[in-house]
Design a protein around this motif. Structure first.
Motif, short mmCIF file in Angstrom:
data_model
loop_
_atom_site.label_atom_id
_atom_site.label_comp_id
_atom_site.label_asym_id
_atom_site.label_seq_id
_atom_site.Cartn_x
_atom_site.Cartn_y
_atom_site.Cartn_z
N GLU A 12 109.64 -2.89 104.62
CA GLU A 12 109.46 -1.54 104.07
C GLU A 12 108.58 -1.58 102.82
O GLU A 12 107.76 -0.70 102.62
N VAL A 13 108.76 -2.60 102.00
CA VAL A 13 107.95 -2.75 100.79
C VAL A 13 106.50 -2.97 101.18
O VAL A 13 105.60 -2.34 100.62
N ARG A 14 106.27 -3.84 102.17
CA ARG A 14 104.89 -4.10 102.62
C ARG A 14 104.27 -2.84 103.20
O ARG A 14 103.10 -2.57 102.96
N ASP A 15 105.03 -2.03 103.95
CA ASP A 15 104.51 -0.80 104.52
C ASP A 15 104.10 0.19 103.44
O ASP A 15 103.06 0.84 103.53
N LYS A 16 104.91 0.31 102.40
CA LYS A 16 104.58 1.21 101.30
C LYS A 16 103.34 0.73 100.56
O LYS A 16 102.50 1.53 100.17
N GLU A 17 103.22 -0.59 100.39
CA GLU A 17 102.04 -1.14 99.74
C GLU A 17 100.80 -0.87 100.58
O GLU A 17 99.75 -0.54 100.05
N LEU B 198 100.56 5.57 109.35
CA LEU B 198 99.86 5.80 108.08
C LEU B 198 98.80 6.88 108.24
O LEU B 198 98.71 7.80 107.43
N CYS B 199 98.00 6.78 109.29
CA CYS B 199 96.95 7.78 109.52
C CYS B 199 97.54 9.16 109.75
O CYS B 199 97.03 10.15 109.21
N GLU B 200 98.60 9.24 110.52
CA GLU B 200 99.26 10.53 110.76
C GLU B 200 99.77 11.13 109.46
O GLU B 200 99.62 12.33 109.21
N ALA B 201 100.36 10.29 108.61
CA ALA B 201 100.89 10.78 107.32
C ALA B 201 99.76 11.28 106.43
O ALA B 201 99.88 12.33 105.79
N LYS B 202 98.64 10.56 106.41
CA LYS B 202 97.52 10.99 105.58
C LYS B 202 96.90 12.28 106.11
O LYS B 202 96.53 13.15 105.33
N LEU B 203 96.81 12.42 107.42
CA LEU B 203 96.28 13.66 108.00
C LEU B 203 97.21 14.84 107.72
O LEU B 203 96.74 15.94 107.39
N THR B 204 98.49 14.61 107.82
CA THR B 204 99.47 15.66 107.53
C THR B 204 99.37 16.09 106.06
O THR B 204 99.37 17.29 105.76
N ALA B 205 99.27 15.12 105.17
CA ALA B 205 99.16 15.43 103.73
C ALA B 205 97.88 16.21 103.46
O ALA B 205 97.90 17.19 102.69
N ALA B 206 96.79 15.81 104.07
CA ALA B 206 95.52 16.52 103.87
C ALA B 206 95.61 17.94 104.42
O ALA B 206 95.14 18.90 103.78
N LYS C 18 99.62 2.65 100.09
CA LYS C 18 99.01 2.89 98.78
C LYS C 18 97.62 2.27 98.70
O LYS C 18 96.74 2.80 98.03
N GLN C 19 97.41 1.16 99.37
CA GLN C 19 96.17 0.42 99.24
C GLN C 19 95.10 0.84 100.23
O GLN C 19 93.93 0.63 99.99
N MET C 20 95.47 1.40 101.35
CA MET C 20 94.53 1.66 102.43
C MET C 20 94.31 3.15 102.60
O MET C 20 95.25 3.91 102.68
N ASN C 21 93.04 3.55 102.64
CA ASN C 21 92.77 4.96 102.90
C ASN C 21 92.63 5.17 104.40
O ASN C 21 92.68 4.23 105.19
#
Length: 76
Positions: free
Chosen positions: A9-14, A58-66, A17-20
């Protein structure tokens, strides 16, 4: 390197944060190409599938946030 011993979980959160979005998509494309070309042994394939699943989330979360930000701007 102690990354392998950390909580996933820690690695996933990192990772998030690090990858766009563009970086995550590029990594996904690389994984797909490796799979299509048969470059991966069974152990590597399992590892890459796990990474791909996380990258897709990650991509789905970023698209949802945008999308949420755009909705707020348009509503405001």
């Amino acid at each position: 390197n102690t990354t392998g011993t950390r909580n996933p979980e820690v690695r996933d959160k990192e990772m998030s944060k690090q990858m766009n979005y563009e970086e995550a998509m590029a990594r996904l494309e690389t994984i797909v190409q490796q799979m299509e070309q048969g470059e991966l042994d069974i152990d590597s394939l399992a590892k890459q599938l796990t990474e791909a699943k996380k990258l897709i989330a990650l991509c789905e979360a970023k698209l949802t946030a945008a999308n949420d930000k755009i909705d707020k701007i348009l509503a405001g």
